[in-house]
Design an enzyme around this catalytic site. Sequence first.
Site, PDB file in Angstrom:
ATOM      1  N   ASN A 110      27.460  10.377  38.923  1.00 30.94           N
ATOM      2  CA  ASN A 110      26.821  10.914  40.135  1.00 30.94           C
ATOM      3  C   ASN A 110      27.550  10.484  41.398  1.00 30.94           C
ATOM      4  O   ASN A 110      27.378   9.353  41.858  1.00 30.94           O
ATOM      5  CB  ASN A 110      25.354  10.479  40.173  1.00 30.94           C
ATOM      6  CG  ASN A 110      24.519  11.271  39.179  1.00 30.94           C
ATOM      7  OD1 ASN A 110      24.744  11.167  37.978  1.00 30.94           O
ATOM      8  ND2 ASN A 110      23.610  12.074  39.658  1.00 30.94           N
ATOM      9  N   ARG A 162      20.538   7.265  36.580  1.00 34.90           N
ATOM     10  CA  ARG A 162      21.881   7.840  36.784  1.00 34.90           C
ATOM     11  C   ARG A 162      22.848   6.747  37.223  1.00 34.90           C
ATOM     12  O   ARG A 162      22.452   5.741  37.823  1.00 34.90           O
ATOM     13  CB  ARG A 162      21.843   8.928  37.874  1.00 34.90           C
ATOM     14  CG  ARG A 162      21.027  10.158  37.513  1.00 34.90           C
ATOM     15  CD  ARG A 162      21.712  10.982  36.430  1.00 34.90           C
ATOM     16  NE  ARG A 162      20.974  12.187  36.069  1.00 34.90           N
ATOM     17  CZ  ARG A 162      20.030  12.243  35.112  1.00 34.90           C
ATOM     18  NH1 ARG A 162      19.705  11.163  34.425  1.00 34.90           N
ATOM     19  NH2 ARG A 162      19.431  13.384  34.844  1.00 34.90           N
ATOM     20  N   ASP A 222      41.319  25.948  50.176  1.00 33.30           N
ATOM     21  CA  ASP A 222      39.855  26.015  50.121  1.00 33.30           C
ATOM     22  C   ASP A 222      39.431  27.405  50.579  1.00 33.30           C
ATOM     23  O   ASP A 222      39.945  27.903  51.580  1.00 33.30           O
ATOM     24  CB  ASP A 222      39.243  24.942  51.045  1.00 33.30           C
ATOM     25  CG  ASP A 222      37.806  24.624  50.683  1.00 33.30           C
ATOM     26  OD1 ASP A 222      37.518  23.458  50.341  1.00 33.30           O
ATOM     27  OD2 ASP A 222      36.948  25.540  50.738  1.00 33.30           O
ATOM     28  N   LEU A 271      36.606  28.063  51.763  1.00 29.86           N
ATOM     29  CA  LEU A 271      35.621  27.827  52.827  1.00 29.86           C
ATOM     30  C   LEU A 271      34.297  28.541  52.559  1.00 29.86           C
ATOM     31  O   LEU A 271      33.495  28.722  53.467  1.00 29.86           O
ATOM     32  CB  LEU A 271      36.178  28.192  54.212  1.00 29.86           C
ATOM     33  CG  LEU A 271      37.438  27.425  54.639  1.00 29.86           C
ATOM     34  CD1 LEU A 271      37.879  27.841  56.041  1.00 29.86           C
ATOM     35  CD2 LEU A 271      37.213  25.903  54.608  1.00 29.86           C
ATOM     36  N   TYR A 291      27.375  25.318  33.801  1.00 32.28           N
ATOM     37  CA  TYR A 291      28.234  24.469  34.630  1.00 32.28           C
ATOM     38  C   TYR A 291      29.087  23.562  33.738  1.00 32.28           C
ATOM     39  O   TYR A 291      30.317  23.525  33.837  1.00 32.28           O
ATOM     40  CB  TYR A 291      27.366  23.638  35.588  1.00 32.28           C
ATOM     41  CG  TYR A 291      28.128  22.555  36.309  1.00 32.28           C
ATOM     42  CD1 TYR A 291      29.054  22.881  37.286  1.00 32.28           C
ATOM     43  CD2 TYR A 291      27.926  21.204  36.001  1.00 32.28           C
ATOM     44  CE1 TYR A 291      29.770  21.887  37.942  1.00 32.28           C
ATOM     45  CE2 TYR A 291      28.623  20.218  36.642  1.00 32.28           C
ATOM     46  CZ  TYR A 291      29.550  20.556  37.618  1.00 32.28           C
ATOM     47  OH  TYR A 291      30.257  19.576  38.252  1.00 32.28           O
ATOM     48  N   TYR A 332      32.904  18.132  49.838  1.00 29.60           N
ATOM     49  CA  TYR A 332      32.423  16.748  49.929  1.00 29.60           C
ATOM     50  C   TYR A 332      33.432  15.750  49.353  1.00 29.60           C
ATOM     51  O   TYR A 332      33.961  14.899  50.075  1.00 29.60           O
ATOM     52  CB  TYR A 332      31.067  16.667  49.218  1.00 29.60           C
ATOM     53  CG  TYR A 332      30.541  15.264  48.972  1.00 29.60           C
ATOM     54  CD1 TYR A 332      30.589  14.282  49.968  1.00 29.60           C
ATOM     55  CD2 TYR A 332      29.982  14.927  47.739  1.00 29.60           C
ATOM     56  CE1 TYR A 332      30.091  13.012  49.738  1.00 29.60           C
ATOM     57  CE2 TYR A 332      29.475  13.664  47.507  1.00 29.60           C
ATOM     58  CZ  TYR A 332      29.544  12.698  48.503  1.00 29.60           C
ATOM     59  OH  TYR A 332      29.059  11.446  48.265  1.00 29.60           O
ATOM     60  N   ARG A 387      12.447  18.236  35.958  1.00 29.36           N
ATOM     61  CA  ARG A 387      13.346  19.361  36.252  1.00 29.36           C
ATOM     62  C   ARG A 387      14.033  19.733  34.940  1.00 29.36           C
ATOM     63  O   ARG A 387      14.558  18.849  34.253  1.00 29.36           O
ATOM     64  CB  ARG A 387      14.353  18.928  37.311  1.00 29.36           C
ATOM     65  CG  ARG A 387      15.279  20.032  37.779  1.00 29.36           C
ATOM     66  CD  ARG A 387      16.131  19.591  38.957  1.00 29.36           C
ATOM     67  NE  ARG A 387      17.099  18.562  38.602  1.00 29.36           N
ATOM     68  CZ  ARG A 387      18.000  18.054  39.436  1.00 29.36           C
ATOM     69  NH1 ARG A 387      18.027  18.463  40.693  1.00 29.36           N
ATOM     70  NH2 ARG A 387      18.838  17.122  39.047  1.00 29.36           N
ATOM     71  N   THR A 420      31.964  27.251  50.493  1.00 32.35           N
ATOM     72  CA  THR A 420      31.036  26.124  50.681  1.00 32.35           C
ATOM     73  C   THR A 420      31.700  24.992  51.464  1.00 32.35           C
ATOM     74  O   THR A 420      30.997  24.157  52.030  1.00 32.35           O
ATOM     75  CB  THR A 420      30.526  25.580  49.327  1.00 32.35           C
ATOM     76  OG1 THR A 420      31.661  25.273  48.513  1.00 32.35           O
ATOM     77  CG2 THR A 420      29.650  26.585  48.615  1.00 32.35           C
TER      78      THR A 420
HETATM   79  N1  UFG Z   1      15.924  14.095  41.511  1.00 34.62           N
HETATM   80  C1  UFG Z   1      14.604  14.007  41.920  1.00 34.62           C
HETATM   81  N2  UFG Z   1      14.241  14.732  43.023  1.00 34.62           N
HETATM   82  C2  UFG Z   1      15.100  15.512  43.716  1.00 34.62           C
HETATM   83  C3  UFG Z   1      16.446  15.573  43.302  1.00 34.62           C
HETATM   84  C4  UFG Z   1      16.818  14.845  42.180  1.00 34.62           C
HETATM   85  O1  UFG Z   1      13.789  13.328  41.310  1.00 34.62           O
HETATM   86  O2  UFG Z   1      14.687  16.162  44.695  1.00 34.62           O
HETATM   87  C5  UFG Z   1      16.339  13.319  40.341  1.00 34.62           C
HETATM   88  C6  UFG Z   1      16.893  14.188  39.229  1.00 34.62           C
HETATM   89  O3  UFG Z   1      15.849  14.588  38.379  1.00 34.62           O
HETATM   90  C7  UFG Z   1      17.889  13.250  38.567  1.00 34.62           C
HETATM   91  C8  UFG Z   1      18.356  12.334  39.681  1.00 34.62           C
HETATM   92  O4  UFG Z   1      17.404  12.474  40.727  1.00 34.62           O
HETATM   93  O5  UFG Z   1      17.241  12.473  37.622  1.00 34.62           O
HETATM   94  C9  UFG Z   1      19.711  12.718  40.222  1.00 34.62           C
HETATM   95  O6  UFG Z   1      19.715  14.105  40.510  1.00 34.62           O
HETATM   96  P1  UFG Z   1      20.899  14.843  41.262  1.00 34.62           P
HETATM   97  O7  UFG Z   1      20.490  16.266  41.409  1.00 34.62           O
HETATM   98  O8  UFG Z   1      21.261  14.070  42.475  1.00 34.62           O
HETATM   99  O9  UFG Z   1      22.102  14.707  40.259  1.00 34.62           O
HETATM  100  P2  UFG Z   1      22.219  15.145  38.712  1.00 34.62           P
HETATM  101  O10 UFG Z   1      22.205  13.898  37.904  1.00 34.62           O
HETATM  102  O11 UFG Z   1      21.256  16.187  38.353  1.00 34.62           O
HETATM  103  O12 UFG Z   1      23.621  15.892  38.722  1.00 34.62           O
HETATM  104  C10 UFG Z   1      24.852  15.221  38.841  1.00 34.62           C
HETATM  105  C11 UFG Z   1      25.837  16.141  39.558  1.00 34.62           C
HETATM  106  C12 UFG Z   1      26.055  17.389  38.765  1.00 34.62           C
HETATM  107  C13 UFG Z   1      26.512  17.014  37.386  1.00 34.62           C
HETATM  108  C14 UFG Z   1      25.565  16.047  36.748  1.00 34.62           C
HETATM  109  C15 UFG Z   1      26.126  15.536  35.461  1.00 34.62           C
HETATM  110  O13 UFG Z   1      25.336  16.467  40.818  1.00 34.62           O
HETATM  111  O14 UFG Z   1      27.036  18.187  39.398  1.00 34.62           O
HETATM  112  O15 UFG Z   1      25.349  14.919  37.579  1.00 34.62           O
HETATM  113  O16 UFG Z   1      25.177  15.748  34.497  1.00 34.62           O
HETATM  114  F1  UFG Z   1      26.581  18.098  36.598  1.00 34.62           F
END
Ligand code: UFG
Length: 325
Positions: free
Chosen positions: A170, A221, A31, A33, A141, A11, A282, A35
């Site tokens: 993010n 975020r 890469d 490949l 991670y 991505y 989560r 993912t």
């Molecule tokens: N969320 C929902 N529903 C969903 C998916 C996400 O409510 O179906 C919420 C999560 O709880 C979070 C926010 O949306 O509060 C963003 O979630 P993401 O999964 O999109 O991203 P994260 O903040 O969990 O993770 C990102 C990167 C990770 C990295 C992290 C840094 O994707 O790789 O930030 O802490 F590790």
Amino acid sequence: MRVVVTGGAGYIGSHMVHVLRERGHVVSVIDSLVTGRREAVPPGVPLLEADVGDRGRVGPFLREQRAEAVLHFAARIQVGESVVDPRRYYTGNLVATVGLLESVLDAGVERLVFSSTAAVYGVPTEVPIPESHATRPVNPYGETKLAAERMLASYARAYGLRYAALRYFNAAGALAEAGLGERHEPETHLIPLVLRAALGEGNPVTVFGRDYPTADGTCVRDYIHVVDLAEAHLAALEYLGGGGEGGAFNLGTGHGYSVAEVIAEAARVAGRPVPTAEGARREGDPPALVADPSLARERLGWRPRRSSLGQILEDAWRFHAAAAR
Ligand code: UFG
């Protein structure tokens, strides 16, 4: 400049390849490949299909490409998976990076930019988060990314490698006109899930908790456009080339949006409702993650240009809507 991009079929890496080529740099990709997607690598860009830790193949490739710099994106990226299957992260992120650095040193590549993450901070005690904030990752991670950062700092001191570790908040958005965007399998990220739900694909979006200590109770975020991330890597390369001191830099906007705000804005951009469902928190989600991006602004001269929530969602929507046709 001659640049090798690891994870260039993924991505963020694929957007990086696009931006580098637009600026006239000579690019090649490593890469596995696993993912990444082959079609994300433009025709004419040399692709080594290999694990980045494969010294026997990566070292010779860096030499053959006469690489001046490596941008290291290749990694496993799912926080939840890292908890249940940490060996994938220690092997795929840490051991692979150890191997890549062997090849980088062997080939005499002097500059490296590493994709790090806000996950190195763990649960922040101060928001916006400066780089000086304690690094206490709360999942494997983040642990593997932090260990790789430390290795880079030691190698820089000992071997003169010049590096920047860019701590992404993010990543989001797309470059729909180039056919590039976010497509993980399985998808776990909020914005693609919200847009797919608006398109009527898959399930309603589950809001993971409305009882956080934030203004509307949902998590906050700092969303940063993938093209702004790519621009920051270029700025870091130029900074290192100009003799700038290496280290870690946050890449974010300094402004956070809640899950509820993202959903509302997505519905406006898409012009259709976003079906939602209520869910529990989560595990491992900090209430708010927002960058203090002032160091990258001062040192790298970088500032985000496409990262308003509206712009991110419009770009991502165009990509997802086109993919659905
Ligand atoms: N969320 C929902 N529903 C969903 C998916 C996400 O409510 O179906 C919420 C999560 O709880 C979070 C926010 O949306 O509060 C963003 O979630 P993401 O999964 O999109 O991203 P994260 O903040 O969990 O993770 C990102 C990167 C990770 C990295 C992290 C840094 O994707 O790789 O930030 O802490 F590790």
